[in-house]
Design a protein around this motif. Structure first.
Motif, PDB file in Angstrom:
ATOM      1  N   ALA A 159       0.835  -1.204   0.000  1.00 32.53           N
ATOM      2  CA  ALA A 159       0.000   0.000   0.000  1.00 32.53           C
ATOM      3  C   ALA A 159       0.862   1.242   0.000  1.00 32.53           C
ATOM      4  O   ALA A 159       2.020   1.231   0.440  1.00 32.53           O
ATOM      5  CB  ALA A 159      -0.940   0.004   1.208  1.00 32.53           C
ATOM      6  N   MET A 160       0.272   2.310  -0.507  1.00 32.01           N
ATOM      7  CA  MET A 160       0.901   3.628  -0.478  1.00 32.01           C
ATOM      8  C   MET A 160      -0.185   4.669  -0.266  1.00 32.01           C
ATOM      9  O   MET A 160      -1.376   4.395  -0.475  1.00 32.01           O
ATOM     10  CB  MET A 160       1.659   3.899  -1.782  1.00 32.01           C
ATOM     11  N   LYS A 161       0.236   5.850   0.137  1.00 32.19           N
ATOM     12  CA  LYS A 161      -0.703   6.921   0.429  1.00 32.19           C
ATOM     13  C   LYS A 161      -0.122   8.242  -0.041  1.00 32.19           C
ATOM     14  O   LYS A 161       1.075   8.489   0.123  1.00 32.19           O
ATOM     15  CB  LYS A 161      -0.998   6.975   1.931  1.00 32.19           C
ATOM     16  N   THR A 162      -0.965   9.067  -0.643  1.00 31.32           N
ATOM     17  CA  THR A 162      -0.536  10.390  -1.076  1.00 31.32           C
ATOM     18  C   THR A 162      -1.663  11.387  -0.869  1.00 31.32           C
ATOM     19  O   THR A 162      -2.850  11.012  -0.906  1.00 31.32           O
ATOM     20  CB  THR A 162      -0.100  10.383  -2.557  1.00 31.32           C
ATOM     21  N   GLU A 163      -1.304  12.624  -0.652  1.00 32.39           N
ATOM     22  CA  GLU A 163      -2.291  13.681  -0.420  1.00 32.39           C
ATOM     23  C   GLU A 163      -2.493  14.480  -1.697  1.00 32.39           C
ATOM     24  O   GLU A 163      -1.530  14.863  -2.363  1.00 32.39           O
ATOM     25  CB  GLU A 163      -1.818  14.601   0.706  1.00 32.39           C
ATOM     26  N   VAL A 164      -3.740  14.706  -2.018  1.00 38.26           N
ATOM     27  CA  VAL A 164      -4.105  15.449  -3.221  1.00 38.26           C
ATOM     28  C   VAL A 164      -4.439  16.886  -2.831  1.00 38.26           C
ATOM     29  O   VAL A 164      -5.214  17.131  -1.894  1.00 38.26           O
ATOM     30  CB  VAL A 164      -5.300  14.799  -3.932  1.00 38.26           C
ATOM     31  N   THR A 165      -3.866  17.817  -3.549  1.00 42.23           N
ATOM     32  CA  THR A 165      -4.145  19.237  -3.346  1.00 42.23           C
ATOM     33  C   THR A 165      -4.636  19.845  -4.651  1.00 42.23           C
ATOM     34  O   THR A 165      -4.599  19.199  -5.711  1.00 42.23           O
ATOM     35  CB  THR A 165      -2.890  19.976  -2.845  1.00 42.23           C
ATOM     36  N   SER A 166      -5.064  21.083  -4.575  1.00 43.93           N
ATOM     37  CA  SER A 166      -5.524  21.760  -5.785  1.00 43.93           C
ATOM     38  C   SER A 166      -4.394  21.986  -6.777  1.00 43.93           C
ATOM     39  O   SER A 166      -4.617  22.090  -7.980  1.00 43.93           O
ATOM     40  CB  SER A 166      -6.171  23.100  -5.411  1.00 43.93           C
ATOM     41  N   GLU A 167      -3.145  22.032  -6.272  1.00 41.81           N
ATOM     42  CA  GLU A 167      -1.999  22.265  -7.153  1.00 41.81           C
ATOM     43  C   GLU A 167      -1.607  21.005  -7.936  1.00 41.81           C
ATOM     44  O   GLU A 167      -1.228  21.079  -9.104  1.00 41.81           O
ATOM     45  CB  GLU A 167      -0.794  22.763  -6.358  1.00 41.81           C
ATOM     46  N   ASN A 168      -1.683  19.831  -7.299  1.00 37.35           N
ATOM     47  CA  ASN A 168      -1.224  18.611  -7.975  1.00 37.35           C
ATOM     48  C   ASN A 168      -2.362  17.721  -8.452  1.00 37.35           C
ATOM     49  O   ASN A 168      -2.125  16.608  -8.914  1.00 37.35           O
ATOM     50  CB  ASN A 168      -0.313  17.803  -7.042  1.00 37.35           C
ATOM     51  N   ALA A 169      -3.619  18.171  -8.324  1.00 40.14           N
ATOM     52  CA  ALA A 169      -4.752  17.317  -8.684  1.00 40.14           C
ATOM     53  C   ALA A 169      -4.732  16.961 -10.164  1.00 40.14           C
ATOM     54  O   ALA A 169      -4.897  15.790 -10.546  1.00 40.14           O
ATOM     55  CB  ALA A 169      -6.066  18.008  -8.311  1.00 40.14           C
ATOM     56  N   SER A 170      -4.530  17.938 -11.027  1.00 47.60           N
ATOM     57  CA  SER A 170      -4.545  17.678 -12.467  1.00 47.60           C
ATOM     58  C   SER A 170      -3.399  16.759 -12.875  1.00 47.60           C
ATOM     59  O   SER A 170      -3.585  15.820 -13.675  1.00 47.60           O
ATOM     60  CB  SER A 170      -4.469  19.001 -13.229  1.00 47.60           C
ATOM     61  N   ASP A 171      -2.209  17.005 -12.338  1.00 49.04           N
ATOM     62  CA  ASP A 171      -1.064  16.166 -12.677  1.00 49.04           C
ATOM     63  C   ASP A 171      -1.254  14.740 -12.175  1.00 49.04           C
ATOM     64  O   ASP A 171      -0.938  13.778 -12.886  1.00 49.04           O
ATOM     65  CB  ASP A 171       0.207  16.771 -12.071  1.00 49.04           C
ATOM     66  N   LEU A 172      -1.787  14.585 -10.966  1.00 48.43           N
ATOM     67  CA  LEU A 172      -2.037  13.247 -10.430  1.00 48.43           C
ATOM     68  C   LEU A 172      -3.092  12.509 -11.243  1.00 48.43           C
ATOM     69  O   LEU A 172      -2.986  11.295 -11.458  1.00 48.43           O
ATOM     70  CB  LEU A 172      -2.491  13.356  -8.976  1.00 48.43           C
ATOM     71  N   ASP A 173      -4.089  13.213 -11.704  1.00 52.14           N
ATOM     72  CA  ASP A 173      -5.153  12.588 -12.489  1.00 52.14           C
ATOM     73  C   ASP A 173      -4.588  11.976 -13.768  1.00 52.14           C
ATOM     74  O   ASP A 173      -4.882  10.817 -14.104  1.00 52.14           O
ATOM     75  CB  ASP A 173      -6.221  13.628 -12.803  1.00 52.14           C
ATOM     76  N   MET A 174      -3.794  12.725 -14.504  1.00 55.31           N
ATOM     77  CA  MET A 174      -3.186  12.206 -15.731  1.00 55.31           C
ATOM     78  C   MET A 174      -2.151  11.117 -15.423  1.00 55.31           C
ATOM     79  O   MET A 174      -2.016  10.147 -16.164  1.00 55.31           O
ATOM     80  CB  MET A 174      -2.550  13.355 -16.518  1.00 55.31           C
ATOM     81  N   GLN A 175      -1.426  11.289 -14.315  1.00 55.98           N
ATOM     82  CA  GLN A 175      -0.409  10.315 -13.951  1.00 55.98           C
ATOM     83  C   GLN A 175      -1.026   8.969 -13.607  1.00 55.98           C
ATOM     84  O   GLN A 175      -0.514   7.905 -14.001  1.00 55.98           O
ATOM     85  CB  GLN A 175       0.387  10.848 -12.752  1.00 55.98           C
ATOM     86  N   ILE A 176      -2.144   8.972 -12.887  1.00 60.42           N
ATOM     87  CA  ILE A 176      -2.814   7.723 -12.516  1.00 60.42           C
ATOM     88  C   ILE A 176      -3.355   7.022 -13.755  1.00 60.42           C
ATOM     89  O   ILE A 176      -3.232   5.794 -13.903  1.00 60.42           O
ATOM     90  CB  ILE A 176      -3.929   8.009 -11.501  1.00 60.42           C
ATOM     91  N   ALA A 177      -3.953   7.769 -14.668  1.00 64.01           N
ATOM     92  CA  ALA A 177      -4.499   7.161 -15.885  1.00 64.01           C
ATOM     93  C   ALA A 177      -3.392   6.522 -16.724  1.00 64.01           C
ATOM     94  O   ALA A 177      -3.527   5.384 -17.201  1.00 64.01           O
ATOM     95  CB  ALA A 177      -5.249   8.213 -16.701  1.00 64.01           C
ATOM     96  N   ALA A 178      -2.275   7.238 -16.915  1.00 63.65           N
ATOM     97  CA  ALA A 178      -1.161   6.683 -17.688  1.00 63.65           C
ATOM     98  C   ALA A 178      -0.521   5.500 -16.961  1.00 63.65           C
ATOM     99  O   ALA A 178      -0.117   4.515 -17.595  1.00 63.65           O
ATOM    100  CB  ALA A 178      -0.123   7.775 -17.944  1.00 63.65           C
ATOM    101  N   MET A 179      -0.431   5.576 -15.655  1.00 59.11           N
ATOM    102  CA  MET A 179       0.168   4.505 -14.862  1.00 59.11           C
ATOM    103  C   MET A 179      -0.638   3.213 -14.970  1.00 59.11           C
ATOM    104  O   MET A 179      -0.086   2.121 -15.138  1.00 59.11           O
ATOM    105  CB  MET A 179       0.254   4.958 -13.403  1.00 59.11           C
ATOM    106  N   ILE A 180      -1.954   3.321 -14.906  1.00 57.14           N
ATOM    107  CA  ILE A 180      -2.818   2.138 -15.002  1.00 57.14           C
ATOM    108  C   ILE A 180      -2.741   1.525 -16.394  1.00 57.14           C
ATOM    109  O   ILE A 180      -2.672   0.292 -16.544  1.00 57.14           O
ATOM    110  CB  ILE A 180      -4.265   2.520 -14.639  1.00 57.14           C
ATOM    111  N   GLN A 181      -2.746   2.351 -17.421  1.00 56.96           N
ATOM    112  CA  GLN A 181      -2.654   1.830 -18.789  1.00 56.96           C
ATOM    113  C   GLN A 181      -1.333   1.102 -19.024  1.00 56.96           C
ATOM    114  O   GLN A 181      -1.302   0.014 -19.610  1.00 56.96           O
ATOM    115  CB  GLN A 181      -2.817   2.980 -19.788  1.00 56.96           C
ATOM    116  N   LYS A 182      -0.250   1.664 -18.546  1.00 57.27           N
ATOM    117  CA  LYS A 182       1.058   1.032 -18.714  1.00 57.27           C
ATOM    118  C   LYS A 182       1.151  -0.266 -17.929  1.00 57.27           C
ATOM    119  O   LYS A 182       1.642  -1.284 -18.451  1.00 57.27           O
ATOM    120  CB  LYS A 182       2.146   2.002 -18.262  1.00 57.27           C
ATOM    121  N   ALA A 183       0.673  -0.267 -16.693  1.00 58.46           N
ATOM    122  CA  ALA A 183       0.731  -1.483 -15.868  1.00 58.46           C
ATOM    123  C   ALA A 183      -0.140  -2.583 -16.448  1.00 58.46           C
ATOM    124  O   ALA A 183       0.217  -3.773 -16.373  1.00 58.46           O
ATOM    125  CB  ALA A 183       0.298  -1.155 -14.441  1.00 58.46           C
ATOM    126  N   ASP A 184      -1.273  -2.229 -17.039  1.00 61.23           N
ATOM    127  CA  ASP A 184      -2.146  -3.231 -17.642  1.00 61.23           C
ATOM    128  C   ASP A 184      -1.465  -3.899 -18.830  1.00 61.23           C
ATOM    129  O   ASP A 184      -1.524  -5.132 -18.990  1.00 61.23           O
ATOM    130  CB  ASP A 184      -3.446  -2.562 -18.064  1.00 61.23           C
TER     131      ASP A 184
END
Length: 325
Positions: A159-184
């Motif tokens: 497990a891992m944990k990260t905090e989402v803020t208004s500054e990194n929300a957009s970057d995290l959103d794209m990062q999670i989508a790309a990360m899931i596609q690559k891992a799949d």
């Protein structure tokens, strides 16, 4: 001094009420995403996504084989009876505003692109859920992808944990989508299965705004339903006089519907389950008759085997008289 005590008491009451309102609006959603080889997690016929933090951790324990917990009944997802994933990763996201993260919002509301099912827990329960997993890593948004790749290559659950803020929300959103596609893609090429558990703890204001919008939609739907219901009631007033004929037709329909409604029947009888590729109903739960039958057969077999070996022992070591040789 008395006035000061009254003021302090009033402040405590207001604080308690505010915390109660926040906890009532806040919610933690969990999305179960299967990456690579599919078939390790099954979607049940249950429609209620509401569960508890202990229910979510019992599903993790049952799926990844740690803690030896029995999964709670009535949940929307269950592990497959014969197939288990090689790895499981829990990603806890706190302070999330799904309106600012469209990719994550789609994962938490739709069952597509590997999303098997969802669960929802009242209140902010991310820390409690992650507490059941050993070695939770707190990472920054920049190190989310690299940490996920490391944990996805490990056997078992991490497990891992990260905090989402208004500054990194957009970057995290794209990062999670790309990360899931690559891992799949990597998991499919290697023939392995990785189950990703996205635990999203919404920000208090975002959760309150989302629940208010949901209530308004429900009220609008009820208003339209009442208007249509009044018109239908007037139109069907004459048909209600034929109650006996409708009752007979309803009984015939129920008899025909038993073959089509086996999923609901089995769901109520066994707790939960799913249909496999051959159309067979599969459930990890056993009925009371199956448990009793198993115990009767087991102990009867043990008794017969014990009697057989005891008889052979008496036969081999029985005393022989000299005249019989």
């Amino acid at each position: 001094k008395t006035q000061h005590n009254k003021t302090a008491f009033t402040m405590r009451v207001l604080l308690a009420v505010a915390l109660a309102l926040v906890s009532a609006d806040a919610a933690t959603r969990v999305a179960v995403i299967e990456l690579g080889r599919s078939g390790t997690v099954r979607r049940t016929t249950a429609v209620n996504e509401q569960t508890s933090a202990d229910g979510v951790t019992s599903f993790w324990s049952s799926l990844h084989g740690y803690g030896r917990k029995l999964q709670h009944a009535g949940m929307t997802v269950v592990p497959d009876l014969f197939s288990r994933p090689e790895s499981g990763v829990v990603i806890g996201l706190t302070g999330v505003d799904l309106d600012n993260m469209p990719n994550l919002n789609a994962m938490m509301t739709r069952k597509e692109n590997g999303v098997v099912g969802h669960m929802e827990v009242h209140g902010q329960q991310c820390n409690k859920m992650l507490g059941s997993v050993k070695g939770v890593h707190e990472v920054k948004s920049s190190g989310l992808s690299s940490t996920f790749e490391t944990q996805a290559a490990q056997f078992g659950i991490s497990a891992m944990k990260t905090e989402v803020t208004s500054e990194n929300a957009s970057d995290l959103d794209m990062q999670i989508a790309a990360m899931i596609q690559k891992a799949d893609e990597e998991a499919k090429n290697s023939g392995t299965s990785v189950v990703l558990h996205l635990v999203v703890e919404e920000d208090d204001g975002a959760a309150r705004r989302r629940r208010l919008a949901r209530r308004l939609q429900d009220e609008d739907g009820e208003g339209e339903g009442e208007g249509e219901g009044e018109g239908q009631q007037e139109d069907n007033q004459g048909e209600n006089n034929q109650g006996e004929e409708q009752g007979e037709n309803q009984q015939d329909g129920n008899a025909d519907g038993d073959a089509d409604g086996n999923g609901q029947q089995y769901n109520g009888y066994y707790g939960y389950g799913y249909y496999n590729a051959y159309g067979e109903w599969v459930t990890p739960y056993k009925t009371m008759f199956q448990i009793q039958y198993f115990n009767v057969v087991l102990w009867t077999s043990i008794g017969l085997v014990g009697t057989l070996f005891f008889s052979l022992y008496l036969f081999v070591y029985m005393p022989l008289m000299a005249d019989t040789l």
